[in-house]
Scaffold this motif. Structure first.
Motif, PDB file in Angstrom:
ATOM      1  N   TRP A  64      -2.369  -4.682  -4.069  1.00 29.67           N
ATOM      2  CA  TRP A  64      -3.246  -3.152  -4.024  1.00 29.67           C
ATOM      3  C   TRP A  64      -3.415  -2.607  -5.430  1.00 29.67           C
ATOM      4  CZ3 TRP A  64      -4.299  -1.738   1.200  1.00 29.67           C
ATOM      5  CH2 TRP A  64      -3.522  -2.573   2.233  1.00 29.67           C
ATOM      6  N   THR A  66      -6.194   5.962  -2.099  1.00 33.47           N
ATOM      7  CA  THR A  66      -7.464   6.150  -1.563  1.00 33.47           C
ATOM      8  C   THR A  66      -8.564   5.041  -1.750  1.00 33.47           C
ATOM      9  OG1 THR A  66      -8.184   7.546  -3.653  1.00 33.47           O
ATOM     10  CG2 THR A  66      -7.284   8.802  -1.578  1.00 33.47           C
ATOM     11  N   ASP A  67      -9.165   4.408  -0.901  1.00 38.19           N
ATOM     12  CA  ASP A  67      -9.998   3.357  -1.006  1.00 38.19           C
ATOM     13  C   ASP A  67      -9.584   2.286  -2.038  1.00 38.19           C
ATOM     14  OD1 ASP A  67     -12.458   2.040  -0.456  1.00 38.19           O
ATOM     15  OD2 ASP A  67     -13.395   3.013  -2.008  1.00 38.19           O
ATOM     16  N   ASP A 102      -5.053   1.068  -6.426  1.00 42.19           N
ATOM     17  CA  ASP A 102      -5.612   2.412  -6.146  1.00 42.19           C
ATOM     18  C   ASP A 102      -7.192   2.628  -6.842  1.00 42.19           C
ATOM     19  OD1 ASP A 102      -5.796   4.768  -4.695  1.00 42.19           O
ATOM     20  OD2 ASP A 102      -4.350   5.900  -6.072  1.00 42.19           O
ATOM     21  N   SER A 103      -8.033   3.123  -6.169  1.00 46.54           N
ATOM     22  CA  SER A 103      -9.405   3.265  -6.905  1.00 46.54           C
ATOM     23  C   SER A 103      -9.276   3.971  -8.168  1.00 46.54           C
ATOM     24  CB  SER A 103     -10.045   3.985  -5.700  1.00 46.54           C
ATOM     25  OG  SER A 103      -9.757   5.311  -5.276  1.00 46.54           O
ATOM     26  N   ARG A 129       0.748  -1.075   0.047  1.00 47.41           N
ATOM     27  CA  ARG A 129      -0.030  -0.131   0.177  1.00 47.41           C
ATOM     28  C   ARG A 129       0.830   1.388   0.157  1.00 47.41           C
ATOM     29  NH1 ARG A 129      -5.570   1.464   2.939  1.00 47.41           N
ATOM     30  NH2 ARG A 129      -5.558   3.278   1.860  1.00 47.41           N
TER      31      ARG A 129
END
Length: 175
Positions: free
Chosen positions: A106, A87-88, A108-109, A82
């Motif tokens: 991960w 974000t989210d 990222d949104s 991360r």
């Protein structure tokens, strides 16, 4: 072990990996000539209708970038850590892979949003068990994309893959 792709030859180093013994290592980072040759040969493997390529850091990233450059397709990259700016993010646990390391992926949104409604091709440097590919496929689907194919520069070993993979050349499981 020596491989030849698109007129470029490389002697692959090997490394001891747990109980597997020694395995050949493919390294695209820092080897533009080899990366470019492999990307050029892989162009024909991109499924028709693909709208975006999806890969994971680290070694497959330069290869995917070159495929993107040649095909004109955008790409997204899943991280194994991360980052503070995320974000989210979409978070997906990856099963224990060939190298014996379980990881968390991960995306990222804003990057996940670019997969929504798109036909996605998963790109890897080496496919062995298929665990990473399955994890990338789950991320693409969770983001709203549809996986249309899986491709890799190399297939390592003889194990049965549960996914329909295209690859350029086979590597032995151990050397």
């Amino acid at each position: 072990m020596t491989v030849r792709i698109g007129g470029v030859e490389r002697t692959l180093p090997s490394a001891r990996v747990g109980s597997m013994g020694r395995v050949p290592l493919v390294e695209f980072i820092g080897d533009s000539e080899f990366t470019n040759a492999v990307a050029q040969e892989m162009l024909v493997m991109i499924p028709e209708g693909t709208e975006v390529l999806l890969t994971v850091v680290t070694n497959a990233l330069p290869l995917t970038h070159e495929l993107s450059d040649r095909s004109g397709l955008p790409y997204e990259c899943v991280r194994k850590k991360r980052r503070p700016y995320m974000t989210d993010p979409l978070i997906q646990d990856a099963p224990s892979m060939t190298l014996g390391v379980a990881e968390t992926f991960w995306l990222d949104s804003p990057h996940a949003a670019r997969l929504k409604g798109k036909k996605v091709a998963i790109v890897q440097d080496v496919i062995s068990s298929g665990g990473t590919a399955q994890t990338l496929g789950r991320i693409a689907e969770r983001a709203g994309g549809t996986v249309v194919g899986y491709l890799a520069a190399f297939r390592q070993g003889e194990g049965a893959l549960s996914l329909p993979f295209k690859y350029l050349e086979k590597l032995p499981a151990t050397i």
